[in-house]
Enzyme design. Structure first.
Site, mmCIF file in Angstrom:
data_model
loop_
_atom_site.group_PDB
_atom_site.id
_atom_site.type_symbol
_atom_site.label_atom_id
_atom_site.label_comp_id
_atom_site.label_asym_id
_atom_site.label_seq_id
_atom_site.Cartn_x
_atom_site.Cartn_y
_atom_site.Cartn_z
ATOM 1 N N ASP A 61 -5.585 -9.248 -16.307
ATOM 2 C CA ASP A 61 -5.682 -8.912 -14.517
ATOM 3 C C ASP A 61 -5.885 -10.142 -13.987
ATOM 4 O O ASP A 61 -5.890 -11.277 -14.126
ATOM 5 C CB ASP A 61 -7.610 -9.049 -14.601
ATOM 6 N N TYR A 166 -0.956 -7.142 3.042
ATOM 7 C CA TYR A 166 0.435 -6.766 2.516
ATOM 8 C C TYR A 166 1.819 -7.708 2.465
ATOM 9 O O TYR A 166 2.129 -8.159 1.936
ATOM 10 C CB TYR A 166 0.841 -5.348 1.980
ATOM 11 N N LYS A 170 3.831 -10.746 0.454
ATOM 12 C CA LYS A 170 5.064 -11.024 -0.085
ATOM 13 C C LYS A 170 6.164 -11.585 0.295
ATOM 14 O O LYS A 170 7.129 -12.220 -0.327
ATOM 15 C CB LYS A 170 5.932 -9.065 0.545
HETATM 16 N N1 NAP Z 1 6.910 1.304 -3.654
HETATM 17 C C1 NAP Z 1 7.034 1.277 -2.773
HETATM 18 O O1 NAP Z 1 7.547 1.725 -1.988
HETATM 19 C C2 NAP Z 1 7.407 -0.410 -3.030
HETATM 20 C C3 NAP Z 1 8.335 -1.201 -2.278
HETATM 21 C C4 NAP Z 1 8.744 -2.163 -2.289
HETATM 22 C C5 NAP Z 1 7.357 -2.947 -3.294
HETATM 23 N N2 NAP Z 1 6.777 -2.355 -4.103
HETATM 24 C C6 NAP Z 1 6.074 -3.441 -5.370
HETATM 25 O O2 NAP Z 1 6.146 -2.853 -6.554
HETATM 26 C C7 NAP Z 1 5.690 -3.272 -7.211
HETATM 27 C C8 NAP Z 1 4.911 -2.218 -8.207
HETATM 28 O O3 NAP Z 1 3.831 -1.528 -7.235
HETATM 29 P P1 NAP Z 1 4.063 0.526 -7.623
HETATM 30 O O4 NAP Z 1 4.451 1.521 -5.629
HETATM 31 O O5 NAP Z 1 4.769 0.996 -8.477
HETATM 32 O O6 NAP Z 1 2.146 0.838 -7.275
HETATM 33 P P2 NAP Z 1 1.268 1.001 -7.955
HETATM 34 O O7 NAP Z 1 2.243 2.442 -9.165
HETATM 35 O O8 NAP Z 1 0.530 0.866 -7.063
HETATM 36 O O9 NAP Z 1 0.726 0.247 -9.392
HETATM 37 C C9 NAP Z 1 0.825 -0.566 -9.069
HETATM 38 C C10 NAP Z 1 -0.081 -1.690 -10.946
HETATM 39 O O10 NAP Z 1 0.037 -2.815 -10.342
HETATM 40 C C11 NAP Z 1 -1.234 -2.794 -11.567
HETATM 41 N N3 NAP Z 1 -2.204 -3.783 -10.672
HETATM 42 C C12 NAP Z 1 -3.021 -3.458 -9.647
HETATM 43 N N4 NAP Z 1 -4.192 -5.232 -9.338
HETATM 44 C C13 NAP Z 1 -3.490 -5.325 -10.619
HETATM 45 C C14 NAP Z 1 -4.585 -6.230 -11.461
HETATM 46 N N5 NAP Z 1 -5.850 -7.083 -10.744
HETATM 47 N N6 NAP Z 1 -4.308 -6.891 -12.571
HETATM 48 C C15 NAP Z 1 -3.372 -6.147 -13.380
HETATM 49 N N7 NAP Z 1 -2.495 -4.596 -12.377
HETATM 50 C C16 NAP Z 1 -3.223 -4.959 -11.985
HETATM 51 C C17 NAP Z 1 -2.103 -0.974 -10.807
HETATM 52 O O11 NAP Z 1 -3.423 -0.732 -12.078
HETATM 53 P P3 NAP Z 1 -4.047 -0.067 -11.818
HETATM 54 O O12 NAP Z 1 -3.378 1.264 -12.295
HETATM 55 O O13 NAP Z 1 -5.240 -0.877 -12.452
HETATM 56 O O14 NAP Z 1 -4.422 -0.002 -10.599
HETATM 57 C C18 NAP Z 1 -1.000 -0.214 -11.542
HETATM 58 O O15 NAP Z 1 -0.521 -0.468 -13.035
HETATM 59 C C19 NAP Z 1 4.695 -3.905 -6.894
HETATM 60 O O16 NAP Z 1 4.299 -5.417 -6.393
HETATM 61 C C20 NAP Z 1 4.787 -2.843 -5.311
HETATM 62 O O17 NAP Z 1 4.278 -3.847 -4.443
HETATM 63 C C21 NAP Z 1 6.213 -0.715 -4.314
#
Ligand code: NAP
Length: 252
Positions: A61, A166, A170
């Site tokens: 976590d 958010y 970043k």
């Molecule tokens: N999607 C986009 O458009 C986008 C764009 C730019 C950057 N990003 C970045 O890409 C990365 C991945 O995001 P995603 O889009 O794949 O989002 P996602 O599907 O919501 O996945 C986020 C992951 O982070 C985990 N997480 C959250 N808080 C945590 C904690 N305290 N300890 C350990 N794990 C934790 C979640 O676990 P749980 O399943 O337990 O919640 C999940 O596995 C992030 O850094 C996000 O900011 C995403």
């Protein structure tokens, strides 16, 4: 002596993190699936194993520094090394309010995960990463944290809905990346920030236009940079108002 690379990805149980694990596994790395929920972590481990990836769930976590230290001790004991760290886990927080109406508790919650979490996990893993022949740290950031893009009227970022926790987390992560890259400039380690692009995941209720597999390619690229690759840059998908976009270095 085995030379299989070991990669730890936080928040690897779903979304871009899961795809990153899958793709690094396909390159022959042993992937450690960092997850804060045991059931979700084990489910991801199972799916990766079924797909042919050497994967193991590890409880982290990121908002709890102690879990990162415990994970580091476990990795040290099990593998004695770590080559790649992808700081992928993040949350958006519940507030989409204007900055002037943003609750401080949401700011704190988001920073605990997106900023302090990265520092905690990185510091816990750094002794092993320093020993790696070609250690790579990838901080999954976002173009929404780019001050240059946010203040450029021609950029799609200029009209993104407000989300102070958010976006500013970043921005902070970008500086965290630049500072680690500077400290580690004389080592074999490379530290970069990734911009996956707007991707359909749970983070945005699947509203993004990129697939998680495409987004993961950005992290994989930075995790596998050659010795003459960059360190201390924000690299990834460049979203333009004209054309499909491509990948490159983005302004901070
Ligand atoms: N999607 C986009 O458009 C986008 C764009 C730019 C950057 N990003 C970045 O890409 C990365 C991945 O995001 P995603 O889009 O794949 O989002 P996602 O599907 O919501 O996945 C986020 C992951 O982070 C985990 N997480 C959250 N808080 C945590 C904690 N305290 N300890 C350990 N794990 C934790 C979640 O676990 P749980 O399943 O337990 O919640 C999940 O596995 C992030 O850094 C996000 O900011 C995403």
């Amino acid at each position: 002596m085995t030379t299989t690379k070991i990669a730890l990805i936080t928040g690897a149980n779903k979304g871009i993190g899961f795809e990153t694990a899958r793709q690094l596994g396909a390159l022959g790395m042993t992937v450690l699936v960092g997850a804060r929920d045991e059931a979700r972590g084990l489910e991801a481990e199972k799916e990766l194993l079924e797909g042919g990836t050497t994967a193991r769930y590890v409880y982290i976590d990121v908002s709890n520094e102690e879990t990162a230290r415990t994970a580091a001790a476990w990795i040290e004991a099990e593998y004695g090394r770590l080559d790649v760290l992808v700081n992928n886990a993040a949350i958006t927080g519940s507030s989409r309010a204007l900055p002037s109406q943003t609750p401080l508790d949401v700011m704190r919650e988001v920073y605990e995960t997106n900023v302090f979490g990265v520092v905690g996990v990185t510091n816990a893993m750094l002794p092993m990463l320093r020993r790696a022949e070609a250690g790579r740290i990838v901080n999954v950031s976002s173009e929404v944290g780019s001050i240059a893009l946010r203040t450029d009227p021609a950029s799609p970022m200029a009209v993104m809905p407000p989300s102070l926790p958010y976006t500013s987390s970043k921005t902070a992560l970008n500086m965290v990346t630049a500072m680690y890259a500077a400290e580690l400039a004389d080592t074999a380690l490379k530290v970069n920030a990734a911009n996956p692009g707007y991707t359909a995941t749970d983070l945005n209720r699947n509203s993004g236009f990129r697939a998680a597999a495409e987004a993961a390619e950005v992290s994989v690229h930075l995790a596998t940079l050659p010795a003459d690759g960059p360190s201390g840059v924000l690299w990834g998908y460049e979203w333009t108002t004209d054309g499909p976009g491509s990948c490159g270095i983005l302004p901070w």
